[in-house]
Design a protein around this motif. Structure first.
Motif, PDB file in Angstrom:
ATOM      1  N   ILE A 120       1.232  -0.761   0.181  1.00 27.94           N
ATOM      2  CA  ILE A 120       0.375  -0.150  -0.004  1.00 27.94           C
ATOM      3  C   ILE A 120       0.974   1.142   0.402  1.00 27.94           C
ATOM      4  N   LYS A 121       0.677   1.763  -0.872  1.00 27.24           N
ATOM      5  CA  LYS A 121       1.939   3.244  -1.260  1.00 27.24           C
ATOM      6  C   LYS A 121       0.796   4.095  -0.260  1.00 27.24           C
ATOM      7  N   VAL A 122       0.853   4.991   0.793  1.00 30.39           N
ATOM      8  CA  VAL A 122       0.599   6.079   1.519  1.00 30.39           C
ATOM      9  C   VAL A 122       1.663   6.896   2.463  1.00 30.39           C
ATOM     10  N   VAL A 181      -6.069  -3.436   8.951  1.00 30.59           N
ATOM     11  CA  VAL A 181      -6.819  -3.015   8.050  1.00 30.59           C
ATOM     12  C   VAL A 181      -6.269  -4.069   6.520  1.00 30.59           C
ATOM     13  N   SER A 182      -4.374  -3.672   6.002  1.00 31.05           N
ATOM     14  CA  SER A 182      -4.400  -4.592   4.961  1.00 31.05           C
ATOM     15  C   SER A 182      -4.489  -6.327   4.944  1.00 31.05           C
ATOM     16  N   GLY A 205      -5.426   3.285   2.592  1.00 27.79           N
ATOM     17  CA  GLY A 205      -4.357   4.112   2.753  1.00 27.79           C
ATOM     18  C   GLY A 205      -5.465   5.391   4.372  1.00 27.79           C
ATOM     19  N   GLU A 206      -6.626   5.245   3.334  1.00 27.88           N
ATOM     20  CA  GLU A 206      -7.055   6.285   3.398  1.00 27.88           C
ATOM     21  C   GLU A 206      -7.153   6.092   5.741  1.00 27.88           C
ATOM     22  N   ILE A 207      -8.126   5.404   5.282  1.00 27.00           N
ATOM     23  CA  ILE A 207      -8.553   4.649   6.931  1.00 27.00           C
ATOM     24  C   ILE A 207      -7.219   4.575   7.357  1.00 27.00           C
ATOM     25  N   ILE A 255     -12.931  -5.886  -2.171  1.00 31.22           N
ATOM     26  CA  ILE A 255     -13.028  -5.913  -0.852  1.00 31.22           C
ATOM     27  C   ILE A 255     -13.194  -4.497  -0.646  1.00 31.22           C
ATOM     28  N   ILE A 256     -12.114  -3.915  -0.316  1.00 35.34           N
ATOM     29  CA  ILE A 256     -11.878  -2.160  -0.699  1.00 35.34           C
ATOM     30  C   ILE A 256     -10.376  -2.059  -1.320  1.00 35.34           C
ATOM     31  N   LYS A 257     -10.881  -1.001  -1.972  1.00 35.57           N
ATOM     32  CA  LYS A 257      -9.515  -0.272  -2.636  1.00 35.57           C
ATOM     33  C   LYS A 257      -8.037  -0.189  -2.417  1.00 35.57           C
TER      34      LYS A 257
END
Length: 391
Positions: free
Chosen positions: A200-202, A216-217, A241-243, A234-236
């Motif tokens: 995840i890029k965040v 979450v990941s 990242g926003e979560i 499931i979710i993008k």
């Protein structure tokens, strides 16, 4: 098409005596987490076969036994996804293996050269690519599909033999052995939910955010595996990242996130997200990995060093006829610019000998980049160079 266990066993028995065999697969994974294996292509010096893994009642055990035979070299092009499918289906990691895409990079054919391009260059054959993205799960397969599929392994024999000759000539086969050891390592194909956050890029600024990102990941990965659907179903990624950065702890705060579809906060998925957020917040900060700083947070000195090292890498790779990405990526360069002891591939094995040690020498003024006769050159110094500080 081989559609019975008996005919598959006969083919595999005949291939056992080969020095090497070429292997490829066709699969579909657009609507699933785990790829659906649709076709296996295999070729030896004289025998070739198209195996239908979707045929009713067929047992692929003879094929997997051949993949596990240490006496037979398995040749693939861009092997990782093919091997991943085999590991998922059987638990067997084919060995020994030879990846012609990686070998081509080692031999100076460029970065991640495609199969059609390397066949055109080494086998002098033009492949009809029109069947490449067809639906391989439909039956019956057309004659055109079968011809295309078989060409993926018949021309690969010539490509392998010519690359092997080139490796012997250049003495770079030990480089390839290191890369093949990675492909043959079962750990390469483990999809542990606990590691899913790494893709995840965040921008993460605190251990609390990192804990939520990890939890979450992992939850999303487990859900996708269990339901056999793509992660994005499931979710993008941007939602994960926003979560992680916003850390919602109620349905109301979850519903305010822009990256989540309307109504998701009150669904079973929403409940799973909130539970994962709570688990992430409860993680011991000491058990979490250190925060990774992005390029914008690098010191000015480290950024300058990274730019010089990228130039040096290009110079070295041009001289050696290598694709720079094979030696080091941007993240590796930035890591060594900041930390001499960074544990990255660049500082191990043949990469360290080729460029890692030189990168440190440049960083510490023990080597210089300059121009001579219009060409960029790197010169090692017998004594450290004087450092001139700029105001």
């Amino acid at each position: 098409m081989i559609t019975t266990t008996e005919s598959l066993a006969r083919l595999c028995e005949g291939l056992k005596g080969e020095t090497f065999i070429t292997v490829d697969t066709e699969f579909m994974r657009e609507s699933t987490y785990w790829p659906d294996l649709c076709l296996i292509q295999i070729a030896g010096e004289t025998l070739t076969g198209l195996i239908d893994p979707m045929a009713p009642g067929i047992d692929l055990a003879p094929f997997f036994a051949l993949m596990n035979d240490p006496k037979v070299l398995k040749v693939f092009h861009a092997a990782r996804q093919d091997i991943e499918i085999m590991v998922h289906r059987s638990g067997v990691v084919p060995h020994p293996v030879f990846d012609t895409q990686i070998a081509a990079m080692v031999c100076g054919f460029g970065d991640q050269v495609g199969y059609e391009a390397i066949v055109r260059r080494l086998a002098k054959v033009q492949i009809d690519k029109s069947s490449r993205f067809t639906d391989w799960s439909r039956r019956p397969l057309t004659e055109k599909q079968l011809v295309y599929a078989l060409s993926d392994v018949t021309h690969l024999r010539t490509v392998y033999e010519k690359l092997k000759t080139e490796l012997d000539k250049t003495g770079r086969e030990p480089w390839l052995v290191e890369e093949m050891d990675i492909l043959a390592n079962p750990a390469t194909y483990r999809t542990e939910p606990e590691d899913a956050w790494k893709r995840i890029k965040v921008r993460i600024k605190s251990k609390k955010q990192l804990g939520v990102l990890v939890a979450v990941s992992a939850w999303r990965e487990s859900e996708a595996q269990e339901r056999n659907v793509p992660r994005s179903r499931i979710i993008k990624d941007d939602a994960v990242g926003e979560i992680a950065t916003q850390i919602p702890q109620s349905r109301e705060s979850l519903s305010e996130l822009r990256a989540l579809p309307r109504g998701l906060a009150t669904s079973r998925v929403g409940d799973g997200i909130l539970k994962a957020v709570a688990q992430g917040l409860a993680m011991d900060a000491k058990s979490l990995p250190p925060l990774e700083h992005g390029r914008d947070e690098m010191s000015d000195q480290a950024q300058a060093a990274a730019e010089i090292l990228k130039l040096a890498l290009k110079v070295v790779c041009e001289k050696e006829g290598l694709a720079p990405k094979l030696v080091a990526n941007a993240a590796d360069i930035e890591a060594i610019a900041e930390d001499d002891n960074a544990d990255i591939p660049l500082m191990h094995g043949w990469r360290k000998e080729l460029f890692g040690d030189l990168a440190l020498a440049l960083k510490h003024g023990e080597a210089l980049i300059g121009f001579k006769n219009g060409k960029t050159q790197i010169v090692r110094l017998e004594k450290p160079a004087l450092t001139v500080a700029a105001e």
